[in-house]
Write an enzyme that holds these catalytic residues in place. Sequence first.
Site, PDB file in Angstrom:
ATOM      1  N   GLY A 145      -7.998  -6.055  11.625  1.00 46.41           N
ATOM      2  CA  GLY A 145      -8.668  -5.973  10.341  1.00 46.41           C
ATOM      3  C   GLY A 145      -8.333  -4.679   9.631  1.00 46.41           C
ATOM      4  O   GLY A 145      -8.687  -3.602  10.101  1.00 46.41           O
ATOM      5  N   ASP A 146      -7.625  -4.777   8.488  1.00 45.33           N
ATOM      6  CA  ASP A 146      -7.152  -3.534   7.856  1.00 45.33           C
ATOM      7  C   ASP A 146      -7.071  -3.618   6.339  1.00 45.33           C
ATOM      8  O   ASP A 146      -6.350  -2.852   5.708  1.00 45.33           O
ATOM      9  CB  ASP A 146      -5.787  -3.140   8.421  1.00 45.33           C
ATOM     10  CG  ASP A 146      -4.735  -4.233   8.246  1.00 45.33           C
ATOM     11  OD1 ASP A 146      -5.040  -5.274   7.638  1.00 45.33           O
ATOM     12  OD2 ASP A 146      -3.596  -4.035   8.717  1.00 45.33           O
ATOM     13  N   GLU A 197       0.824  -1.208   0.000  1.00 51.72           N
ATOM     14  CA  GLU A 197       0.000   0.000   0.000  1.00 51.72           C
ATOM     15  C   GLU A 197       0.860   1.260   0.000  1.00 51.72           C
ATOM     16  O   GLU A 197       1.962   1.270   0.572  1.00 51.72           O
ATOM     17  CB  GLU A 197      -0.896   0.019   1.241  1.00 51.72           C
ATOM     18  CG  GLU A 197      -1.855  -1.150   1.303  1.00 51.72           C
ATOM     19  CD  GLU A 197      -2.543  -1.282   2.653  1.00 51.72           C
ATOM     20  OE1 GLU A 197      -3.717  -1.701   2.657  1.00 51.72           O
ATOM     21  OE2 GLU A 197      -1.912  -0.973   3.681  1.00 51.72           O
TER      22      GLU A 197
END
Length: 355
Positions: free
Chosen positions: A228-229, A56
């Site tokens: 959670g990402d 990312e």
Amino acid sequence: MTRFIDLPQLSALVRAMGAGRFMAELAAAIEADYLRWNDFDKTPRVATHSARGVIELMPVSDRTRYAFKYVNGHPYNPAAGLPTVMAFGALADVDTGYPRLLSELTLMTALRTAATSAMAARVLARPRPARMALIGNGAQSEFQAIAFHTLLGIEEVRLYDVDPAATARLRRNLARAAPALAVSCAASTAQAVRGADIVTTLTADKTRATILTPEMIEPGMHVNAVGGDCPGKTELHADILRAARVVVEYEPQSRIEGEIQQMPADFPVVELWRVLDGSAAGRESDRQVTVFDSVGFALEDYSALCYLDRLARARGIGTLVQLVPPPGDPKDLFGVTLADPAAHPGEAPRITADA
């Protein structure tokens, strides 16, 4: 010249200051930037997904500084001896584009994530929380425990992980780093969370998991959901969200990556900046369950890079590197970089074309 801070330099700085103090100051810097939320040009991070992980880019800027972070998330890396998360980033001047700072952000990401978690919990958890459960005892867990102990006064932490070796490592490290913190190990998630004021989930698998289920949740708990990402990766049963007040960092990104990806597009959430500036309530009663659906947002990395830039310049830390061409004729890139080597003494040794 651009200041470069590598991992050994940042590690030495944090050791010298103490991790607790460093995260406390960092939390204050992050909160200050959230309180000027509308000053920032924001966008969800750009993600490249693969079968084994994600890479990312996370940009953000205000009128003065531009920052970005490169970060990955590969949960199978530890089997190959590599970290699950690796990161670096840069801070530049908006007016000129000149890069002020280039830094490692693997350690800094762990520090800023824990600092943000504790900063959010101060406005979402019940007053004077004493007990916390840590579910998932990987690389982030020490930082979370120290941050909550330092910033919120957590006195007791209960640990659980499917890997007993990870729990044993965490317990050893906390015994040295936070000797006043009572640490115990649980045989299950349910046992770890029973009676906790705050529950932090830190699991890494890139899957829709149900680490916490509704029957584990007690009135008044604050859930700090960190693991959670990314799309397809969650930790909480959807019914926990339905029954809770859910706070997120940046709604457009959290709808894609957070726990709320499980919910309809109109599921109500509150952005953290609004709680911090008082325009929206955080916790509305002692019995209300609150959830901080944290995926990590670029603003927190901006704050971390600016904080590190100030510290490094004040303390003379880092290495000055010539990342961009030196002063001279700005239109003569060839001349200031590739002309006669005799005109540029002190350069690195020449490398032949076939080296």
